[in-house]
Design a protein around this motif. Structure first.
Motif, PDB file in Angstrom:
ATOM      1  N   MET A   1       0.841  -1.200   0.000  1.00  0.00           N
ATOM      2  CA  MET A   1       0.000   0.000   0.000  1.00  0.00           C
ATOM      3  C   MET A   1       0.875   1.248   0.000  1.00  0.00           C
ATOM      4  O   MET A   1       2.047   1.195   0.355  1.00  0.00           O
ATOM      5  CB  MET A   1      -0.899   0.016   1.238  1.00  0.00           C
ATOM      6  CG  MET A   1      -1.981  -1.075   1.243  1.00  0.00           C
ATOM      7  SD  MET A   1      -3.189  -0.833   2.553  1.00  0.00           S
ATOM      8  CE  MET A   1      -2.215  -1.171   3.997  1.00  0.00           C
ATOM      9  N   ASP A   2       0.295   2.384  -0.382  1.00  0.00           N
ATOM     10  CA  ASP A   2       1.028   3.641  -0.329  1.00  0.00           C
ATOM     11  C   ASP A   2       1.087   4.121   1.116  1.00  0.00           C
ATOM     12  O   ASP A   2       0.346   3.642   1.984  1.00  0.00           O
ATOM     13  CB  ASP A   2       0.324   4.668  -1.219  1.00  0.00           C
ATOM     14  CG  ASP A   2      -1.049   5.025  -0.682  1.00  0.00           C
ATOM     15  OD1 ASP A   2      -1.162   6.018   0.061  1.00  0.00           O
ATOM     16  OD2 ASP A   2      -2.015   4.295  -0.993  1.00  0.00           O
ATOM     17  N   PRO A   3       1.968   5.090   1.435  1.00  0.00           N
ATOM     18  CA  PRO A   3       2.140   5.512   2.824  1.00  0.00           C
ATOM     19  C   PRO A   3       0.856   5.991   3.504  1.00  0.00           C
ATOM     20  O   PRO A   3       0.612   5.672   4.659  1.00  0.00           O
ATOM     21  CB  PRO A   3       3.166   6.655   2.708  1.00  0.00           C
ATOM     22  CG  PRO A   3       3.977   6.286   1.514  1.00  0.00           C
ATOM     23  CD  PRO A   3       2.998   5.682   0.552  1.00  0.00           C
ATOM     24  N   LEU A   4       0.023   6.764   2.791  1.00  0.00           N
ATOM     25  CA  LEU A   4      -1.203   7.254   3.413  1.00  0.00           C
ATOM     26  C   LEU A   4      -2.139   6.096   3.745  1.00  0.00           C
ATOM     27  O   LEU A   4      -2.750   6.059   4.817  1.00  0.00           O
ATOM     28  CB  LEU A   4      -1.903   8.256   2.500  1.00  0.00           C
ATOM     29  CG  LEU A   4      -3.190   8.883   3.061  1.00  0.00           C
ATOM     30  CD1 LEU A   4      -2.932   9.557   4.399  1.00  0.00           C
ATOM     31  CD2 LEU A   4      -3.788   9.876   2.069  1.00  0.00           C
ATOM     32  N   MET A 193       4.264  13.956   1.168  1.00  0.00           N
ATOM     33  CA  MET A 193       3.677  13.365  -0.032  1.00  0.00           C
ATOM     34  C   MET A 193       3.381  14.412  -1.102  1.00  0.00           C
ATOM     35  O   MET A 193       3.144  14.073  -2.252  1.00  0.00           O
ATOM     36  CB  MET A 193       2.405  12.603   0.326  1.00  0.00           C
ATOM     37  CG  MET A 193       2.648  11.350   1.162  1.00  0.00           C
ATOM     38  SD  MET A 193       3.759  10.151   0.395  1.00  0.00           S
ATOM     39  CE  MET A 193       2.747   9.557  -0.963  1.00  0.00           C
ATOM     40  N   HIS A 194       3.395  15.689  -0.730  1.00  0.00           N
ATOM     41  CA  HIS A 194       3.220  16.767  -1.712  1.00  0.00           C
ATOM     42  C   HIS A 194       4.523  17.074  -2.452  1.00  0.00           C
ATOM     43  O   HIS A 194       4.518  17.824  -3.418  1.00  0.00           O
ATOM     44  CB  HIS A 194       2.708  18.043  -1.028  1.00  0.00           C
ATOM     45  CG  HIS A 194       1.229  18.060  -0.788  1.00  0.00           C
ATOM     46  ND1 HIS A 194       0.636  17.375   0.255  1.00  0.00           N
ATOM     47  CD2 HIS A 194       0.221  18.658  -1.461  1.00  0.00           C
ATOM     48  CE1 HIS A 194      -0.668  17.573   0.221  1.00  0.00           C
ATOM     49  NE2 HIS A 194      -0.939  18.336  -0.807  1.00  0.00           N
ATOM     50  N   ASP A 195       5.639  16.536  -1.969  1.00  0.00           N
ATOM     51  CA  ASP A 195       6.955  16.768  -2.573  1.00  0.00           C
ATOM     52  C   ASP A 195       7.322  15.520  -3.378  1.00  0.00           C
ATOM     53  O   ASP A 195       7.561  14.451  -2.801  1.00  0.00           O
ATOM     54  CB  ASP A 195       7.978  17.019  -1.462  1.00  0.00           C
ATOM     55  CG  ASP A 195       9.360  17.361  -1.992  1.00  0.00           C
ATOM     56  OD1 ASP A 195       9.821  16.666  -2.917  1.00  0.00           O
ATOM     57  OD2 ASP A 195       9.983  18.295  -1.461  1.00  0.00           O
ATOM     58  N   VAL A 201      10.772   8.550  -1.825  1.00  0.00           N
ATOM     59  CA  VAL A 201      11.468   7.974  -0.678  1.00  0.00           C
ATOM     60  C   VAL A 201      10.469   7.362   0.303  1.00  0.00           C
ATOM     61  O   VAL A 201      10.663   6.239   0.795  1.00  0.00           O
ATOM     62  CB  VAL A 201      12.313   9.059   0.021  1.00  0.00           C
ATOM     63  CG1 VAL A 201      12.840   8.564   1.365  1.00  0.00           C
ATOM     64  CG2 VAL A 201      13.456   9.492  -0.883  1.00  0.00           C
ATOM     65  N   LEU A 202       9.409   8.083   0.594  1.00  0.00           N
ATOM     66  CA  LEU A 202       8.419   7.598   1.563  1.00  0.00           C
ATOM     67  C   LEU A 202       7.756   6.311   1.075  1.00  0.00           C
ATOM     68  O   LEU A 202       7.530   5.381   1.859  1.00  0.00           O
ATOM     69  CB  LEU A 202       7.371   8.680   1.818  1.00  0.00           C
ATOM     70  CG  LEU A 202       7.881   9.904   2.589  1.00  0.00           C
ATOM     71  CD1 LEU A 202       6.864  11.044   2.525  1.00  0.00           C
ATOM     72  CD2 LEU A 202       8.168   9.538   4.042  1.00  0.00           C
ATOM     73  N   ARG A 203       7.442   6.260  -0.219  1.00  0.00           N
ATOM     74  CA  ARG A 203       6.838   5.036  -0.762  1.00  0.00           C
ATOM     75  C   ARG A 203       7.790   3.847  -0.634  1.00  0.00           C
ATOM     76  O   ARG A 203       7.378   2.732  -0.314  1.00  0.00           O
ATOM     77  CB  ARG A 203       6.427   5.250  -2.221  1.00  0.00           C
ATOM     78  CG  ARG A 203       5.147   6.064  -2.384  1.00  0.00           C
ATOM     79  CD  ARG A 203       4.621   5.982  -3.807  1.00  0.00           C
ATOM     80  NE  ARG A 203       5.482   6.687  -4.749  1.00  0.00           N
ATOM     81  CZ  ARG A 203       5.334   7.962  -5.080  1.00  0.00           C
ATOM     82  NH1 ARG A 203       4.347   8.676  -4.545  1.00  0.00           N
ATOM     83  NH2 ARG A 203       6.142   8.526  -5.954  1.00  0.00           N
ATOM     84  N   ALA A 204       9.089   4.098  -0.873  1.00  0.00           N
ATOM     85  CA  ALA A 204      10.079   3.019  -0.766  1.00  0.00           C
ATOM     86  C   ALA A 204      10.208   2.533   0.674  1.00  0.00           C
ATOM     87  O   ALA A 204      10.268   1.324   0.927  1.00  0.00           O
ATOM     88  CB  ALA A 204      11.428   3.505  -1.285  1.00  0.00           C
ATOM     89  N   VAL A 205      10.252   3.460   1.616  1.00  0.00           N
ATOM     90  CA  VAL A 205      10.375   3.092   3.031  1.00  0.00           C
ATOM     91  C   VAL A 205       9.168   2.272   3.469  1.00  0.00           C
ATOM     92  O   VAL A 205       9.307   1.240   4.143  1.00  0.00           O
ATOM     93  CB  VAL A 205      10.524   4.353   3.909  1.00  0.00           C
ATOM     94  CG1 VAL A 205      10.337   4.014   5.389  1.00  0.00           C
ATOM     95  CG2 VAL A 205      11.891   5.001   3.683  1.00  0.00           C
TER      96      VAL A 205
END
Length: 304
Positions: A1-4, A193-195, A201-205
């Motif tokens: 899933m995506d971070p959100l 997530m706006h950047d 990076v956040l999706r990978a983590v």
């Protein structure tokens, strides 16, 4: 899933209370803070809302208001009306003249979220989200609001269950609302997530929390130098990249411990620690108690 989606899955939001709020004529009420995610959806008419420490806001038919942690606030039909103190209620509320058809109708209430990770909600959002009817009407959020309004207009079988589900969808839509002003967002995941670079990076983590991430690896993924990436990540997320990884691991650990269905060895392995002992040491350092005690305390809280 995506971070959100990961965050929402941990929060497990549900509608704790939803009730019709109507009014007629001149009226004003005042509520104390109750520190739970609150919402108001205006179905007819308009009114004013003044949250503690903020300027009054006029909300009109079709508007949706979401407050991640509800401070003290006043709600009134006209500026200058005296506001009477009220206590929150789970039943329908009528303000002003008690006779005659209402000239104001809304659906209001609170959402319930998993308390062990409740701070994640505050880290995601600004103090108040006001989505005006003109903004939301053309998208999915507008269609959800229309479905809720239609459901409220009739007494069909299963109405309460349908409303509960629609309100939960409405919360998720508000959390990912793309028109939220990035400048109004607190440091945190939604801001990151706006950047586009940080979002990669956040999706990978979140896709591989077990990996032994380094700042250099993450900086390369963002297409930036190590120092520039670390500074941008800190300014946008409110913590360093490795600290973010550690916090997310602990959020996952707290959720797993609260559910009580996984061993310490399995939790440690799933979130990237070499052993249950290494995980326990890190958990105790951050939470102030060993994971076993945390699980027992949270388990007893849930059984009450």
């Amino acid at each position: 899933m995506d971070p959100l989606s990961d965050i929402i899955a941990l929060l497990r939001p549900s509608t704790a209370v939803s009730k019709p709020i109507t009014g007629r004529g001149r009226w004003g009420v005042r509520y104390a803070a109750h520190h739970a995610p609150g919402f108001t959806l205006i179905l007819q008419g308009d009114c004013w809302v003044a949250f503690e420490g903020k300027e009054p806001v006029k909300i009109q038919e079709g508007d949706f208001l979401l407050v991640p942690s509800t401070p003290a606030f006043s709600m009134y039909s006209h500026p200058g009306v005296e506001c009477e103190p009220r206590e929150p209620a789970s039943a329908a509320v009528r303000h002003g003249d008690q006779e005659g058809a209402p000239d104001f109708v809304s659906l209001g209430g609170t959402f319930q979220i998993e308390q062990v990770n409740a701070p994640l909600m505050l880290d995601l959002l600004p103090d108040v989200i006001h989505i005006r009817a003109s903004e939301g009407r053309t998208g999915k959020l507008g269609r959800v609001i229309k479905l809720i309004a239609d459901e409220c207009a009739f007494e069909d079988p299963g109405k309460e269950m349908v409303l509960q589900r629609l309100l939960e969808v409405l919360l998720v839509e508000a959390l990912r609302w793309r028109s939220i002003d990035p400048n109004a967002l607190p440091s945190g995941l939604l801001n990151g997530m706006h950047d586009p670079a940080l979002a990669r990076v956040l999706r990978a983590v979140h896709a591989d929390v077990r990996a032994g991430w380094t700042v250099l690896e993450l900086a390369k993924m963002a297409g930036m130098s190590r120092s520039a990436f670390a500074a941008r990540f800190g300014d946008t997320l409110g913590c360093g990249p490795i600290e973010y990884v550690a916090r997310w691991r602990m959020a996952l650990a707290k959720d797993a411990l609260t559910r009580g269905v996984k061993t310490l060895d399995r939790i440690a392995d799933e979130i990237g620690y070499e052993s249950a002992s290494a995980f326990s040491t890190a958990f105790r350092k951050r939470l102030g108690c060993p994971p076993g005690r945390f699980a027992r305390l949270k388990g007893s809280d849930r059984s009450r």
